[in-house]
Motif scaffolding. Structure first.
Motif: not given
Length: 302
Positions: A139, A142, A149, A153, A297
């Motif tokens: 998570t 990306d 998201y 997530n 992310k």
């Protein structure tokens, strides 16, 4: 200013100083020649230039910096393949990988590559010990590169590779870009590890496996109908995949001159394409960071 004393002091903390400066007699000769051409006032600048050239490649990166850099890339590859094989985030009940592998062999190949990447992750963590970077979870990435998201997530929409888990061809394109990046990234870090033969050897062993992954994925992509060779070939901008968002991965691969020697036509049959194919290029740290950050992310970017 006693230059020999300076070099001697540096040698106490960096036994490779003379290797970095090139063969000792050569550097001393170079410095002697330089000293005859410059004024005493300019001597500090000349020294600075000499050491910048010698250490510019390595900067301040320690072995742990390099290994943690590699560990981040291995986490990226492992989670990408693991998610594809499992079909969903292990913490989720929702399966979001909807494409079907064309054969059991294709699924097995990705599973094997996933397992190799896990071995690399665990190896690097073991070597680094308490110096290892914080663990990265699926998570934290990306893999759609720019997707949105929700608070849990879960993927909402968007991203350069929005269909990476719904389109087998897109998955192979992203996987190929990851492996080609890995090959070039390890090569780009080799110079930083030259003072540690054990770690350098291990890094080169991983580098070779990443190269095999890259070739195999390219052959899988060709089998899926994409126009691509098992190795990187010449194009004007170096990107032979036809995937424009991956341009940064292949920047410089169009090079056909090695160590100032033009390779094209160096022997019969060595075309421009063959010249570019004959040598793979390293990627500098900054370039790899730019590529990796596309798939991390914001809170976890390098």
């Amino acid at each position: 200013m006693n230059i020999l004393n300076i070099l001697s002091e540096i040698e106490k903390v960096d036994e490779d100083i003379y290797d970095r400066l090139s063969p000792r007699r050569r550097i001393m000769k170079d410095f002697y020649n330089a000293g005859r051409k410059i004024s005493l006032a300019a001597l500090p600048l000349a020294l600075s230039s000499m050491f910048t050239k010698a250490y510019g490649q390595s900067g301040n990166r320690s072995v742990n910096d390099v290994l943690n850099f590699a560990l981040t890339l291995e986490y990226l590859e492992f989670h990408f393949y693991n998610h594809t094989v499992v079909g969903k985030d292990p913490a989720s009940s929702v399966k979001d990988v909807t494409f079907n592998f064309p054969s059991a062999a294709a699924l097995q190949a990705i599973t094997t590559i996933r397992d190799h990447e896990k071995a690399h992750v665990d190896f690097l963590k073991a070597v680094l010990g308490s110096a290892a970077r914080p663990e990265l979870a699926y998570t934290n990435f990306d893999f759609r590169a720019g997707g949105t998201y929700n608070a849990n997530n879960s993927y909402n929409s968007g991203g350069t590779f929005a269909d990476v888990y719904t389109n087998y061809a897109t998955f192979l394109k992203v996987a190929t870009a990851f492996e080609d990046t890995g090959v070039r990234a390890y090569k780009g870090q080799a110079g930083f590890l030259k003072g540690n033969q054990v770690v350098l050897t291990a890094a080169l062993q991983i580098h070779a496996v990443e190269a095999r992954h890259a070739s195999h994925l390219r052959q899988m992509a060709a089998g899926a109908g994409l126009t691509i060779k098992p190795w990187i070939t010449y194009t004007a901008n170096g990107n032979d995949t036809g995937v424009a968002p991956a341009d940064a991965v292949y920047a410089g691969e169009q090079n056909t001159t090695q160590a100032t020697v033009p390779i094209t036509n160096i022997a019969a049959g060595v075309t421009q394409a063959a010249a570019a194919e004959s040598f793979d290029e390293p990627l500098a740290t900054a370039n790899v960071v730019t590529i990796a950050n596309l798939f991390l992310k914001p809170a976890f970017r390098l």
